[in-house]
Design a protein around this motif. Structure first.
Motif, PDB file in Angstrom:
ATOM      1  N   GLY A  83      -8.919   1.693  -6.988  1.00  0.00           N
ATOM      2  CA  GLY A  83      -8.320   1.280  -5.769  1.00  0.00           C
ATOM      3  C   GLY A  83      -6.973   1.594  -5.552  1.00  0.00           C
ATOM      4  N   THR A  84      -6.654   2.749  -5.569  1.00  0.00           N
ATOM      5  CA  THR A  84      -5.519   3.672  -5.568  1.00  0.00           C
ATOM      6  C   THR A  84      -4.621   3.711  -4.195  1.00  0.00           C
ATOM      7  N   GLY A  85      -5.553   3.272  -3.267  1.00  0.00           N
ATOM      8  CA  GLY A  85      -4.846   3.242  -1.774  1.00  0.00           C
ATOM      9  C   GLY A  85      -4.040   4.473  -1.427  1.00  0.00           C
ATOM     10  N   ALA A  86      -2.573   4.511  -1.511  1.00  0.00           N
ATOM     11  CA  ALA A  86      -1.861   5.571  -1.069  1.00  0.00           C
ATOM     12  C   ALA A  86      -1.658   6.331  -2.157  1.00  0.00           C
ATOM     13  N   GLY A  87      -2.268   6.253  -3.503  1.00  0.00           N
ATOM     14  CA  GLY A  87      -2.000   6.816  -4.633  1.00  0.00           C
ATOM     15  C   GLY A  87      -1.296   5.904  -5.743  1.00  0.00           C
ATOM     16  N   PHE A  88      -1.189   4.710  -5.666  1.00  0.00           N
ATOM     17  CA  PHE A  88      -0.427   4.055  -6.448  1.00  0.00           C
ATOM     18  C   PHE A  88      -1.247   3.206  -7.549  1.00  0.00           C
ATOM     19  N   PRO A  89      -1.103   3.207  -8.778  1.00  0.00           N
ATOM     20  CA  PRO A  89      -0.051   3.867  -9.678  1.00  0.00           C
ATOM     21  C   PRO A  89      -0.213   5.356  -9.670  1.00  0.00           C
ATOM     22  N   LEU A 104      -8.254   9.436  -9.109  1.00  0.00           N
ATOM     23  CA  LEU A 104      -8.025   8.430  -8.016  1.00  0.00           C
ATOM     24  C   LEU A 104      -9.140   7.896  -7.276  1.00  0.00           C
ATOM     25  N   LEU A 105      -9.629   6.813  -7.245  1.00  0.00           N
ATOM     26  CA  LEU A 105     -10.910   6.177  -6.840  1.00  0.00           C
ATOM     27  C   LEU A 105     -10.469   5.131  -5.634  1.00  0.00           C
ATOM     28  N   ASP A 106     -11.077   5.330  -4.625  1.00  0.00           N
ATOM     29  CA  ASP A 106     -10.758   4.572  -3.515  1.00  0.00           C
ATOM     30  C   ASP A 106     -12.196   4.350  -2.653  1.00  0.00           C
ATOM     31  N   ALA A 107     -12.310   2.946  -1.984  1.00  0.00           N
ATOM     32  CA  ALA A 107     -13.287   2.722  -1.273  1.00  0.00           C
ATOM     33  C   ALA A 107     -13.268   3.267   0.304  1.00  0.00           C
ATOM     34  N   LEU A 108     -12.125   3.705   0.742  1.00  0.00           N
ATOM     35  CA  LEU A 108     -11.569   4.086   1.772  1.00  0.00           C
ATOM     36  C   LEU A 108     -11.450   5.486   2.191  1.00  0.00           C
ATOM     37  N   LYS A 110     -10.610   7.401   4.546  1.00  0.00           N
ATOM     38  CA  LYS A 110      -9.363   8.100   5.148  1.00  0.00           C
ATOM     39  C   LYS A 110      -8.359   8.137   4.191  1.00  0.00           C
ATOM     40  N   ARG A 111      -8.182   6.953   3.228  1.00  0.00           N
ATOM     41  CA  ARG A 111      -7.112   7.205   2.184  1.00  0.00           C
ATOM     42  C   ARG A 111      -7.507   8.114   1.378  1.00  0.00           C
ATOM     43  N   VAL A 112      -8.745   8.295   0.745  1.00  0.00           N
ATOM     44  CA  VAL A 112      -9.082   9.424  -0.017  1.00  0.00           C
ATOM     45  C   VAL A 112      -8.959  10.838   0.696  1.00  0.00           C
ATOM     46  N   HIS A 131     -14.159   9.290  -3.236  1.00  0.00           N
ATOM     47  CA  HIS A 131     -14.350   8.338  -2.567  1.00  0.00           C
ATOM     48  C   HIS A 131     -15.308   7.356  -2.902  1.00  0.00           C
ATOM     49  N   GLY A 132     -15.278   6.175  -3.223  1.00  0.00           N
ATOM     50  CA  GLY A 132     -16.308   5.351  -3.689  1.00  0.00           C
ATOM     51  C   GLY A 132     -15.818   3.818  -4.177  1.00  0.00           C
ATOM     52  N   ARG A 133     -16.917   3.221  -4.268  1.00  0.00           N
ATOM     53  CA  ARG A 133     -16.559   1.775  -4.741  1.00  0.00           C
ATOM     54  C   ARG A 133     -16.750   1.943  -6.416  1.00  0.00           C
ATOM     55  N   ALA A 134     -15.870   1.294  -7.227  1.00  0.00           N
ATOM     56  CA  ALA A 134     -15.904   1.100  -8.798  1.00  0.00           C
ATOM     57  C   ALA A 134     -17.260   0.828  -9.113  1.00  0.00           C
ATOM     58  N   GLU A 135     -17.889  -0.267  -8.477  1.00  0.00           N
ATOM     59  CA  GLU A 135     -19.383  -0.789  -8.985  1.00  0.00           C
ATOM     60  C   GLU A 135     -20.381   0.322  -8.673  1.00  0.00           C
ATOM     61  N   GLU A 136     -20.109   1.398  -8.041  1.00  0.00           N
ATOM     62  CA  GLU A 136     -21.112   2.506  -7.813  1.00  0.00           C
ATOM     63  C   GLU A 136     -20.568   3.947  -8.818  1.00  0.00           C
ATOM     64  N   SER A 152      -4.734  -0.376 -12.320  1.00  0.00           N
ATOM     65  CA  SER A 152      -5.170  -0.817 -11.304  1.00  0.00           C
ATOM     66  C   SER A 152      -4.158  -1.818 -10.712  1.00  0.00           C
ATOM     67  N   ARG A 153      -3.537  -1.348  -9.201  1.00  0.00           N
ATOM     68  CA  ARG A 153      -2.431  -2.318  -8.810  1.00  0.00           C
ATOM     69  C   ARG A 153      -3.124  -3.026  -7.441  1.00  0.00           C
ATOM     70  N   ALA A 154      -2.748  -4.277  -7.305  1.00  0.00           N
ATOM     71  CA  ALA A 154      -3.050  -4.995  -6.086  1.00  0.00           C
ATOM     72  C   ALA A 154      -4.531  -4.890  -5.429  1.00  0.00           C
ATOM     73  N   VAL A 155      -5.299  -4.903  -6.649  1.00  0.00           N
ATOM     74  CA  VAL A 155      -6.822  -4.768  -5.914  1.00  0.00           C
ATOM     75  C   VAL A 155      -7.567  -6.075  -6.217  1.00  0.00           C
ATOM     76  N   SER A 156      -7.449  -6.936  -7.261  1.00  0.00           N
ATOM     77  CA  SER A 156      -8.078  -8.125  -7.151  1.00  0.00           C
ATOM     78  C   SER A 156      -7.604  -9.022  -8.327  1.00  0.00           C
ATOM     79  N   GLU A 163     -14.350  -6.682 -14.619  1.00  0.00           N
ATOM     80  CA  GLU A 163     -15.594  -6.024 -14.311  1.00  0.00           C
ATOM     81  C   GLU A 163     -15.435  -4.783 -13.753  1.00  0.00           C
ATOM     82  N   LEU A 164     -14.491  -4.638 -13.020  1.00  0.00           N
ATOM     83  CA  LEU A 164     -14.373  -3.263 -12.320  1.00  0.00           C
ATOM     84  C   LEU A 164     -13.753  -2.139 -13.089  1.00  0.00           C
ATOM     85  N   MET A 165     -12.985  -2.612 -14.184  1.00  0.00           N
ATOM     86  CA  MET A 165     -12.121  -1.529 -14.921  1.00  0.00           C
ATOM     87  C   MET A 165     -12.756  -1.273 -16.348  1.00  0.00           C
TER      88      MET A 165
END
Ligand code: SAH
Length: 244
Positions: A83-89, A104-108, A110-112, A131-136, A152-156, A163-165
């Motif tokens: 859930g790196t978003g704009a690359g953090f951390p 770097l993994l993110d579900a969105l 356009k961010r990837v 691009h992808g969800r951690a679960e997959e 992971s920062r600010a994801v859940s 469970e995701l990490m």
């Protein structure tokens, strides 16, 4: 008080990073400056961050990301940022630890795409944006239990994060969650998930970022045994029905 000049902000960032044992080389500083420009420019057309002011980006994104160096060494490590978003951390860590191999993994998507452009612009090597969800992503051959460090920062919340990490952490490696000061209750509620998934809380490091009142808590969880194959569950389930 007047806003600090860019030079003052940069010097503060350097002092802060030095207090974590990181000496910023010229190339690294250039990369951070370029990161700032690309981030703020792209943010005009794409939702990447609510923080755009120079001094704030340096502290709340760059210094905060690399504060991980207080608790673990990233040198030569394989690192996954979920859930790196704009690359953090993940991106700041790669900048200050060039020998780290970063995913770097993110579900969105356009961010990837943004991250793929960014890492190219910064000429970073041994870094990929997926691009992808951690679960997959955990089902992709070679990914499971293959990282030294998963961050992971600010994801859940922690029960979900476990469970995701943890499925990605190699036995002997660590997951580190970037949390806020009110973490104790969350940690309590995550005890069962952490144990079930093969983790053991090693350290809860609580501090303020240097020369600021920005609080940060890093929760360090060691991987002590394998994660049962049924985890992570299907996309969305960890969030909907956390292991409690
Ligand atoms: N870590 C960044 C971004 C936080 S926003 C920061 O601290 O600034 C949360 C991000 O996590 C979003 O970009 C979202 O797309 C991503 N995300 C949420 N759940 C996810 C999942 N299950 N797998 C992968 N990415 C996820």
């Amino acid at each position: 008080m007047a806003a600090p000049t860019r030079k003052e902000s940069i010097e503060k960032m350097q002092r802060a990073m030095e207090s974590f044992g990181i000496v910023l080389e010229d190339t690294m500083l250039k990369q951070f400056m370029q990161y700032y420009e690309v981030l703020v420019q792209t943010n005009k057309v794409m939702n990447l961050t609510a923080i755009t002011e120079f001094d704030e980006v340096l502290m709340k994104h760059f210094v905060d990301s690399v504060s991980l160096a207080k608790v673990v060494s990233c040198k030569g490590q394989s690192i996954l940022d979920i859930g790196t978003g704009a690359g953090f951390p993940g991106v700041p860590l790669k900048i200050v630890f060039p020998s780290a191999r970063v995913t770097l993994l993110d579900a969105l998507q356009k961010r990837v795409s943004f991250l793929q452009t960014l890492t190219g612009d910064l000429q970073l090597e041994d870094i990929r944006a997926v691009h992808g969800r951690a679960e997959e992503f955990a089902a992709v051959p070679g990914e499971r239990e293959s990282y030294d460090l998963v961050v992971s920062r600010a994801v859940s919340g922690l029960p979900v994060l476990a469970e995701l990490m943890l499925p990605f952490v190699a036995v002997g490696g660590k997951m580190i969650a970037y949390k806020s000061a009110e973490v104790l209750e969350e940690l309590e509620s995550a005890q069962r998930a952490i144990e079930l998934l093969g983790g053991k809380v090693e350290n809860v490091e609580s501090f303020s970022l240097p020369e600021s009142d920005i609080r940060r808590v890093l929760v360090v969880i060691s991987k002590v045994k394998n994660t049962p194959g049924k985890y992570p569950r299907r996309p969305g389930i960890p969030e909907k029905k956390p292991i409690l």
